[in-house]
Design an enzyme around this catalytic site. Structure first.
Site, PDB file in Angstrom:
ATOM      1  N   HIS A  36      -1.293  -1.250  -4.210  1.00 42.39           N
ATOM      2  CA  HIS A  36      -2.552  -0.939  -3.522  1.00 42.39           C
ATOM      3  C   HIS A  36      -2.613   0.552  -3.241  1.00 42.39           C
ATOM      4  CE1 HIS A  36      -5.987  -2.053  -0.897  1.00 42.39           C
ATOM      5  NE2 HIS A  36      -5.534  -1.167  -0.040  1.00 42.39           N
ATOM      6  N   MET A  85     -12.080   4.306   0.132  1.00 43.89           N
ATOM      7  CA  MET A  85     -12.643   4.502   1.470  1.00 43.89           C
ATOM      8  C   MET A  85     -13.346   5.858   1.435  1.00 43.89           C
ATOM      9  SD  MET A  85      -9.399   2.963   3.506  1.00 43.89           S
ATOM     10  CE  MET A  85      -8.381   3.183   2.040  1.00 43.89           C
ATOM     11  N   MET A 103     -10.941  -6.186   5.850  1.00 42.04           N
ATOM     12  CA  MET A 103     -10.151  -5.223   6.626  1.00 42.04           C
ATOM     13  C   MET A 103      -9.761  -5.856   7.950  1.00 42.04           C
ATOM     14  SD  MET A 103      -9.885  -2.646   4.660  1.00 42.04           S
ATOM     15  CE  MET A 103      -8.970  -1.643   5.820  1.00 42.04           C
ATOM     16  N   SER A 159       0.845  -1.199   0.000  1.00 47.98           N
ATOM     17  CA  SER A 159       0.000   0.000   0.000  1.00 47.98           C
ATOM     18  C   SER A 159       0.877   1.244   0.000  1.00 47.98           C
ATOM     19  CB  SER A 159      -0.882   0.033   1.244  1.00 47.98           C
ATOM     20  OG  SER A 159      -1.328   1.365   1.452  1.00 47.98           O
ATOM     21  N   MET A 173      -8.913   8.043   0.366  1.00 48.29           N
ATOM     22  CA  MET A 173      -9.653   8.363   1.590  1.00 48.29           C
ATOM     23  C   MET A 173     -10.252   9.768   1.474  1.00 48.29           C
ATOM     24  SD  MET A 173      -7.005   6.947   4.455  1.00 48.29           S
ATOM     25  CE  MET A 173      -6.386   5.263   4.382  1.00 48.29           C
ATOM     26  N   HIS A 205      -8.457   1.141  -3.619  1.00 45.38           N
ATOM     27  CA  HIS A 205      -9.315   0.889  -2.455  1.00 45.38           C
ATOM     28  C   HIS A 205     -10.018   2.186  -2.092  1.00 45.38           C
ATOM     29  CE1 HIS A 205      -9.365  -0.324   2.121  1.00 45.38           C
ATOM     30  NE2 HIS A 205     -10.580  -0.236   1.613  1.00 45.38           N
ATOM     31  N   ASP A 245      -4.708   3.621  -1.622  1.00 53.13           N
ATOM     32  CA  ASP A 245      -5.748   3.908  -0.614  1.00 53.13           C
ATOM     33  C   ASP A 245      -6.328   5.303  -0.782  1.00 53.13           C
ATOM     34  OD1 ASP A 245      -3.863   2.000   1.669  1.00 53.13           O
ATOM     35  OD2 ASP A 245      -5.901   1.549   1.009  1.00 53.13           O
ATOM     36  N   ASP A 295      -6.330  -6.628   4.357  1.00 55.55           N
ATOM     37  CA  ASP A 295      -5.834  -5.266   4.344  1.00 55.55           C
ATOM     38  C   ASP A 295      -5.741  -4.687   5.751  1.00 55.55           C
ATOM     39  OD1 ASP A 295      -6.869  -2.181   2.637  1.00 55.55           O
ATOM     40  OD2 ASP A 295      -4.962  -2.865   3.492  1.00 55.55           O
TER      41      ASP A 295
HETATM   42  C1  DX5 Z   1      -6.001   1.355   5.884  1.00 56.71           C
HETATM   43  C2  DX5 Z   1      -5.617   1.017   4.441  1.00 56.71           C
HETATM   44  C3  DX5 Z   1      -4.562  -0.054   4.386  1.00 56.71           C
HETATM   45  C4  DX5 Z   1      -3.251   0.389   5.045  1.00 56.71           C
HETATM   46  C5  DX5 Z   1      -2.379  -0.813   5.304  1.00 56.71           C
HETATM   47  O1  DX5 Z   1      -7.190   2.085   5.896  1.00 56.71           O
HETATM   48  O2  DX5 Z   1      -6.735   0.559   3.719  1.00 56.71           O
HETATM   49  O3  DX5 Z   1      -4.333  -0.420   3.020  1.00 56.71           O
HETATM   50  O4  DX5 Z   1      -2.562   1.287   4.181  1.00 56.71           O
HETATM   51  O5  DX5 Z   1      -1.265  -0.351   6.033  1.00 56.71           O
HETATM   52  P1  DX5 Z   1      -0.549  -1.351   7.075  1.00 56.71           P
HETATM   53  O6  DX5 Z   1      -0.114  -2.545   6.261  1.00 56.71           O
HETATM   54  O7  DX5 Z   1       0.613  -0.563   7.611  1.00 56.71           O
HETATM   55  O8  DX5 Z   1      -1.567  -1.720   8.118  1.00 56.71           O
HETATM   56 ZN    ZN Z   2      -6.312  -0.339   1.738  1.00 55.82          ZN
END
Ligand code: DX5
Ligand code: ZN
Length: 229
Positions: free
Chosen positions: A37, A72, A141, A12, A41, A70, A39, A176
């Site tokens: 990956h 969010m 998750m 990620s 947000m 991903h 993320d 994840d």
């Molecule tokens: C959290 C993200 C994950 C996160 C994983 O909301 O969706 O993808 O970046 O990071 P680690 O592996 O450090 O938990």
């Molecule tokens: Zn993620």
């Protein structure tokens, strides 16, 4: 061609250097990442804010493997086309992001991209019982979404249940949050095939010292595969 359920490591970039995404992406792919990956947000669905379609389109110029986006965000449907146009290969929406996840997955597939559905730790596996023919991936998750480097929340039973529900459908199980060489084996043994890792991949490395990324990726992969041997 049979469905590829071999272990895949998806770093990620939330844990990457935000001032150097292009070279970070090149470095993790050169060091063995199977997917990248991304993320997204929105500061509303999760208490953090990262990047939108223009940034994802810029990442795409450097991603040579699979760009696993991903989302969010809530609402999500408004932005599906923009992330498809930005070059996502997989677009994953949270089942908790709105009342019409079935329609959301249909909309993602209508763009020609692969559709993923993500489950927060509090959401049971059975919530996707009627979505398994519309999804190419289920993301479990193992942290409450919003940040990297959080403490792992054990969802092994949920993964096992999902693996049973999926059967021989071509659907990936992605984990994840908090994935590292300690947690990877039990997740792989339970049936996960895609392991997202941010802090466990980027820790100790840099674009100037990328072999640490490779060592970290290899350690997670070895740990996961050892559980399947
Ligand atoms: C959290 C993200 C994950 C996160 C994983 O909301 O969706 O993808 O970046 O990071 P680690 O592996 O450090 O938990
Ligand atoms: Zn993620």
């Amino acid at each position: 061609m049979s469905f590829d359920r071999r272990i895949k490591i998806a770093p990620s970039i939330l844990s990457a250097d935000f001032a150097d995404f292009g070279r970070e992406i090149q470095a993790i792919e050169a060091q063995g990442a199977d997917w990248v990956h991304v993320d997204v947000m929105d500061g509303h669905f999760v208490p953090n804010l990262t990047f939108g379609p223009p940034a994802v389109a810029a990442f795409r110029r450097h991603v040579g493997t699979v760009m696993d986006v991903h989302l969010m965000i809530a609402p999500v449907d408004l932005y599906i086309q923009a992330f498809a146009d930005a070059g996502a290969d997989i677009i994953t929406a949270h089942i908790e992001a709105g009342p019409h996840i079935h329609r959301t997955l249909q909309a993602i597939r209508a763009t020609g991209k692969k559709a993923g559905v993500a489950l927060n730790p509090g959401t049971p596996a059975d919530a996707v019982a009627h979505l398994l023919d519309l999804a190419d991936l289920v993301c479990v998750m193992t942290v409450n979404p919003g940040f990297g480097g959080q403490k792992f929340i054990d969802m092994t039973d949920k993964v096992r249940r999902l693996r049973q529900m999926i059967g021989d459908r071509p659907v990936h199980i992605e984990i994840d949050g908090g994935v590292d060489p300690t947690t990877a084996p039990m997740l792989a043994a339970a049936g996960a095939d895609v392991l997202v890792a941010g802090s466990a991949v980027f820790r100790g490395g840099s674009v100037a010292n990328p072999t640490t990324y490779g060592d970290n990726i290899a350690a997670i992969r070895r740990a996961a595969e050892s559980a399947l041997a």
